[in-house]
Design an enzyme around this catalytic site. Structure first.
Site, short mmCIF file in Angstrom:
data_model
loop_
_atom_site.label_atom_id
_atom_site.label_comp_id
_atom_site.label_asym_id
_atom_site.label_seq_id
_atom_site.Cartn_x
_atom_site.Cartn_y
_atom_site.Cartn_z
N CYS A 232 41.29 38.51 14.02
CA CYS A 232 40.08 39.65 13.72
C CYS A 232 40.18 40.54 15.07
CB CYS A 232 38.63 39.12 13.57
SG CYS A 232 38.63 37.84 12.20
N ALA A 233 41.38 40.92 15.29
CA ALA A 233 41.63 41.68 16.68
C ALA A 233 40.75 42.93 16.65
CB ALA A 233 43.03 42.09 16.78
N GLY A 236 41.32 45.32 19.64
CA GLY A 236 42.00 44.59 20.71
C GLY A 236 41.52 44.14 22.19
N ASP A 256 44.30 42.42 11.70
CA ASP A 256 43.07 43.11 11.14
C ASP A 256 43.30 43.72 10.09
OD1 ASP A 256 40.41 43.48 12.98
OD2 ASP A 256 40.45 45.10 11.54
N ASP A 301 37.43 35.91 16.08
CA ASP A 301 36.32 36.74 16.69
C ASP A 301 35.50 37.57 15.54
OD1 ASP A 301 34.52 38.07 18.32
OD2 ASP A 301 36.06 39.63 18.94
N CYS A 354 29.58 37.79 18.50
CA CYS A 354 28.53 38.51 19.58
C CYS A 354 27.27 38.52 18.96
CB CYS A 354 28.95 39.89 19.95
SG CYS A 354 29.27 40.88 18.38
#
Length: 404
Positions: A232-233, A236, A256, A301, A354
């Protein structure tokens, strides 16, 4: 501090776009700062920081000003007057500030400061979910920390320079930095500065990346020569960090669903001198299936609520909706189930968000490990980063290993 009319008008215009038209605060501020080439660093800082400040404390200031959305310009001036009064700034003799009840403002502030959701300026539902998942005491500390302005943290690009050399180069430009303990590539700015205009940035010596975010690539245990998938870049940030940790040796496959984000990564990779990154757009499940059992390391991520990064995205408090969190939790589990199959036997996977909510973090990992896809994996370790303890963004990361 003396208020200047053109700067204040810019703030009001920006707030109109953010509050009434749903525009993203960072994009609005970028546009505002291009308005007048005569503005100096102080003027630009006033516009950016005041706009962000009022966005961050929208609920509190609106309740004190006794105005409700949608805000017309008069209401926005009332909110602005509340901001200025609480900052101890003398209001000029402008018609917008006529009859501002300074004493009443301070009294209302004292009253509302006893109610957490008003004091911390968050929607009712967010306060409820935070308390439910973290407990009242922990949530109170965490949301207070998430309302503080974020520090500017640089990640040194070790493909091109060292932390010591970059610190010296920035010092020569009157930009002072500190090392950040337990963050090998991080430098923290002592004072905010426009680092993007420096030659060091243009040469790819660093990226701006929060200290907590920098922990994720380190957590992945990459080594030169590996095949690593950043599933899930996005644009980047972590893929670039992974490439530097791999010393440009091996392969980083950045994936992505959004092609435009990968275009941005391509541009950044060129500036960084990261030559081992290959971009792949996920247009269907075929892109994932081609990599089943082939990656030494996989980073997920995952898309999330973003509740850990409210310090740098305060407008997310007003854009985020409770049903989004329910939807994103389903997406997180689907991604874990599918993308984990790219890990080869003996390989490792990091699941990161996050977010500070256990339902997006530890509970997702537990659900995965109990599922059929997760039976081949073992949890090696995890790291729950809370803003009130670290001083940086809230983050979560779990390292899993595929055994068979």
């Amino acid at each position: 501090m003396r208020l200047h009319r053109n700067l204040c008008f810019s703030v009001i215009d920006g707030l109109t776009l953010i509050f009434n038209e749903g525009k993203y605060a960072d994009k609005v501020i970028q546009q505002l700062l291009k308005r007048d080439k005569r503005w100096g660093a102080r003027d630009r800082a006033f516009v950016a920081e005041t706009t962000y400040d009022i966005v961050r404390w929208k609920r509190l200031y609106a309740e004190i000003a006794e105005v409700k959305e949608p805000f017309d310009r008069d209401n926005l001036w009332r909110i602005f007057a509340v901001w200025a009064t609480l900052k101890g700034i003398k209001l000029p003799d402008w018609k917008y500030f006529e009859g501002t009840p300074s004493r009443k403002i301070k009294g209302r502030f004292d009253e509302l400061s006893k109610i957490r959701k008003s004091k911390e300026s968050i929607p009712d539902w967010m306060d409820a979910i935070g308390e439910k998942e973290l407990g009242a005491a922990l949530w109170t500390k965490e949301i207070e920390a998430l309302n503080k302005q974020a520090d500017v943290i640089l990640r040194v690009n070790t493909l091109k320079t060292t932390k010591e050399k970059l610190q010296t180069e920035l010092f020569d430009l009157d930009i002072e930095t500190d090392f950040v303990p337990n963050h090998p590539s991080a430098l923290k700015l002592k004072e905010r500065a426009n680092v993007f205009s420096t030659e060091a940035f243009k040469k790819g010596f660093f990226e701006v990346q929060d200290a907590s975010s920098q922990l994720v690539a380190e957590f992945l245990n990459v080594k030169p020569g590996m095949r690593v998938v950043d599933a899930c870049a996005g644009a980047g940030g972590k893929a670039l960090h992974i490439a530097s940790l791999m010393e440009n040796k091996g392969q980083v496959i950045a994936m992505d669903i959004y092609e435009n984000k990968l275009h941005e990564l391509k541009r950044r990779a060129k500036r960084n001198g990261a030559h081992n990154i290959e971009n792949r757009v996920i247009e269907s499940t075929k892109a994932i299936k081609k990599l089943y059992d082939k990656a030494d390391r996989v980073l997920i991520d995952a898309p999330c609520s973003g509740l850990g990064v409210l310090r740098r995205n305060p407008d997310a408090k007003w854009k985020l909706q409770p049903d989004f969190i329910d939807k994103i939790k389903k997406t997180q589990q689907e991604i874990l189930q599918q993308y984990s199959r790219m890990v080869k036997v003996g390989g490792q996977l990091v699941y990161a968000t996050c977010s500070i909510l256990p339902s997006e973090n530890q509970e997702q990992v537990k659900t995965f490990l109990k599922s059929e896809a997760g039976t081949n994996f073992t949890l090696i370790k995890d790291n729950k980063v809370l803003a009130h303890k670290s001083g940086f963004d809230g983050f979560y990361m779990a390292l899993l290993e595929r055994n068979s």
